[in-house]
Design an enzyme around this catalytic site. Structure first.
Site, PDB file in Angstrom:
ATOM      1  NE  ARG A 199       1.813  -1.105  -2.603  1.00 57.89           N
ATOM      2  CZ  ARG A 199       1.914  -2.382  -2.242  1.00 57.89           C
ATOM      3  NH1 ARG A 199       3.038  -2.801  -1.655  1.00 57.89           N
ATOM      4  NH2 ARG A 199       0.936  -3.239  -2.451  1.00 57.89           N
ATOM      5  CE1 TYR A 259       4.623 -24.163  -4.267  1.00 57.61           C
ATOM      6  CE2 TYR A 259       4.091 -22.368  -5.770  1.00 57.61           C
ATOM      7  CZ  TYR A 259       4.833 -23.489  -5.455  1.00 57.61           C
ATOM      8  OH  TYR A 259       5.804 -23.914  -6.322  1.00 57.61           O
ATOM      9  CG  HIS A 276      -1.246  -7.032  -4.456  1.00 54.07           C
ATOM     10  ND1 HIS A 276      -1.033  -6.584  -5.737  1.00 54.07           N
ATOM     11  CD2 HIS A 276      -1.277  -5.922  -3.686  1.00 54.07           C
ATOM     12  CE1 HIS A 276      -0.945  -5.266  -5.744  1.00 54.07           C
ATOM     13  NE2 HIS A 276      -1.098  -4.845  -4.504  1.00 54.07           N
ATOM     14  CG  HIS A 321      -0.427   3.211  -2.357  1.00 53.34           C
ATOM     15  ND1 HIS A 321      -0.644   2.302  -3.365  1.00 53.34           N
ATOM     16  CD2 HIS A 321      -0.752   2.576  -1.212  1.00 53.34           C
ATOM     17  CE1 HIS A 321      -1.098   1.178  -2.854  1.00 53.34           C
ATOM     18  NE2 HIS A 321      -1.156   1.303  -1.550  1.00 53.34           N
ATOM     19  NE  ARG A 366      -0.857  -2.653   0.946  1.00 57.55           N
ATOM     20  CZ  ARG A 366      -0.571  -3.959   0.967  1.00 57.55           C
ATOM     21  NH1 ARG A 366       0.355  -4.414   1.797  1.00 57.55           N
ATOM     22  NH2 ARG A 366      -1.213  -4.802   0.168  1.00 57.55           N
ATOM     23  CE  LYS A 413      -5.850  -2.816   1.382  1.00 57.11           C
ATOM     24  NZ  LYS A 413      -5.788  -2.321  -0.022  1.00 57.11           N
TER      25      LYS A 413
END
Length: 266
Positions: free
Chosen positions: A194, A227, A217, A191, A102, A129
């Site tokens: 991304r 995981y 995310h 941004h 970011r 974030k």
């Protein structure tokens, strides 16, 4: 604080909603509820009188960040190479593109976050974030950017120092301003780099979960999220190497395009 009532708070926020600032209203409702919930938990209030105020306001429309199509990457790389950018700004933009970080994470990158032994950029939770630490595998290309920046900022805290005050980091809006000067206003923001990476990697058949992990995310399933963030590190490293090499190839194509007559550039 015990005199606060929902109707009064709604009345105060209505003009902001009328200005179309729905995201601002959403955030204000969130902050107000955090304060009132804190007050309840500490015995200052019996209950939060504003717990449901968000329901009376219009929901903000989700806006997608302006970005480019994968086929436009060579032109972008050519514009970055030929643009009037200082070295720090150029390195920051390309670092963001290669790492899929970011804008705020890239702008605030610290030398102390670089693990040269493991070739990782270890972003601490407080800078993320979702307040979860994030490890970014470093490719030969991103290591090369560190070599470029080391004579400039290696003796300081931040990798990409501010222009006016090199003791601080560059502003996260610097990349946006540079892209705007290059003619990308309304078509690409920092941004959006991304999104460009995500689209390219998805189109090339990389595992969606690995891509999402690389973008930091979070998964709503906390067990699944944990995981993904640990087991996928080596798979992300392979993917990031491919992505850096893809960007390099686009740069070579972009360089060739700049030598072609404008009528031949598609």
């Amino acid at each position: 604080i015990d005199q606060i009532r929902a109707p009064k708070v709604i009345e105060i926020l209505r003009p902001i909603e009328a200005d179309g600032k729905h995201e601002t209203v959403r955030r204000l409702c969130q902050r107000i509820n955090e304060i009132l919930d804190y007050s309840v938990n500490h015995g200052l209030l019996q209950a939060n009188p504003c717990s449901a105020i968000r329901k009376v306001f219009k929901k903000p429309t989700k806006k997608h960040m302006p970005t480019l199509k994968p086929a436009e990457l060579p032109h972008l790389m050519a514009d970055i190479a030929n643009g009037r950018l200082d070295l720090t700004t150029r390195c920051q933009i390309e670092w963001s593109l290669h790492t899929l970080a970011r804008p705020s994470e890239a702008a605030g990158a610290r030398w102390a976050e670089i693990d040269m032994e493991k070739k990782l950029w270890r972003i601490p939770p407080e800078r993320m974030k979702k307040r979860r630490g994030h490890d970014v595998p470093l490719t030969p290309q991103t290591l090369a950017y560190l070599d470029l920046m080391r004579p400039i900022s290696g003796h300081r805290e931040f990798i990409f120092p501010g222009i006016r005050n090199p003791k601080t980091h560059t502003n996260e809006q610097t990349a946006n301003a540079a892209l705007k000067r290059m003619g990308y206003e309304g078509t690409l923001v920092a941004h959006g780099l991304r999104a460009l990476g995500s689209t390219t990697l998805n189109e090339r058949g990389f595992d969606r979960d690995v891509i999402e992990a690389a973008l930091a995310h979070s998964d709503k399933d906390e067990v699944r999220s944990a995981y993904n963030r640990t087991d996928y590190l080596e798979r992300r490293r392979e993917m990031m190497v491919w992505w850096s090499e893809y960007i390099d190839a686009a740069s070579r194509v972009g360089s060739a395009l700049t030598w072609l007559p404008s009528s031949n550039v598609s």
